[in-house]
Design an enzyme around this catalytic site. Sequence first.
Site, PDB file in Angstrom:
ATOM      1  N   GLY A  39       0.825  -1.200   0.000  1.00 19.13           N
ATOM      2  CA  GLY A  39       0.000   0.000   0.000  1.00 19.13           C
ATOM      3  C   GLY A  39       0.857   1.246   0.000  1.00 19.13           C
ATOM      4  O   GLY A  39       2.027   1.206   0.399  1.00 19.13           O
ATOM      5  N   CYS A  74       6.068  -0.347   6.905  1.00 20.49           N
ATOM      6  CA  CYS A  74       5.661   0.835   6.142  1.00 20.49           C
ATOM      7  C   CYS A  74       6.822   1.252   5.252  1.00 20.49           C
ATOM      8  O   CYS A  74       7.966   1.269   5.707  1.00 20.49           O
ATOM      9  CB  CYS A  74       5.306   1.956   7.116  1.00 20.49           C
ATOM     10  SG  CYS A  74       4.845   3.498   6.315  1.00 20.49           S
ATOM     11  N   LEU A  75       6.528   1.589   4.002  1.00 18.48           N
ATOM     12  CA  LEU A  75       7.587   2.002   3.090  1.00 18.48           C
ATOM     13  C   LEU A  75       8.286   3.275   3.573  1.00 18.48           C
ATOM     14  O   LEU A  75       9.416   3.541   3.178  1.00 18.48           O
ATOM     15  CB  LEU A  75       7.021   2.223   1.679  1.00 18.48           C
ATOM     16  CG  LEU A  75       6.487   0.961   0.992  1.00 18.48           C
ATOM     17  CD1 LEU A  75       5.873   1.306  -0.355  1.00 18.48           C
ATOM     18  CD2 LEU A  75       7.588  -0.087   0.822  1.00 18.48           C
TER      19      LEU A  75
END
Length: 163
Positions: free
Chosen positions: A46, A89-90
């Site tokens: 995402g 999380c990126l």
Amino acid sequence: MAIRNIREIGDPVLNKNCKEVKEITDRTKELINDMFDTMYDAEGVGLAAPQVGILKRIVVIDVTGDSPLLLINPVILETSGEQTGYEGCLSVPGKSGVVTRPNYVRVKAYDEELKPFELEGTELLARAICHELEHLDGHLYVERVEGDLVNTSDLYEEEEDEE
Ligand code: ZN
């Protein structure tokens, strides 16, 4: 195809409130395409617009690798159940932490023509929806982590040891 620079924790853009999308321009479409390219390139499930420095309420999600989802101006309508597990999380590269999320969510969002639709998700999809939507309000999962952040690489080693 254009890969955008992913903003990392500490960048103030990640702590700001995003604005609603009121019209879809060519620039909006380009942003959406770039967000998908950037997410796939980084092998994430995402990505929210503020992670590429744009303060708009746009999220892309793909939890299987071949089921792209675009959510514009998403709002959670309903949640139920609970799941506790590792999340990453990126914008927090190389790290993971345990977060408890609902196991089911139902959201309302708008598509690329700004037509409304509803989407239901369970398990990883529910987790991804909750995670990405928080980005739109300037929040990162690290605020919710139970215990310490760990190195994602250590996590995979542990899993291999169990086999
Ligand atoms: Zn994230």
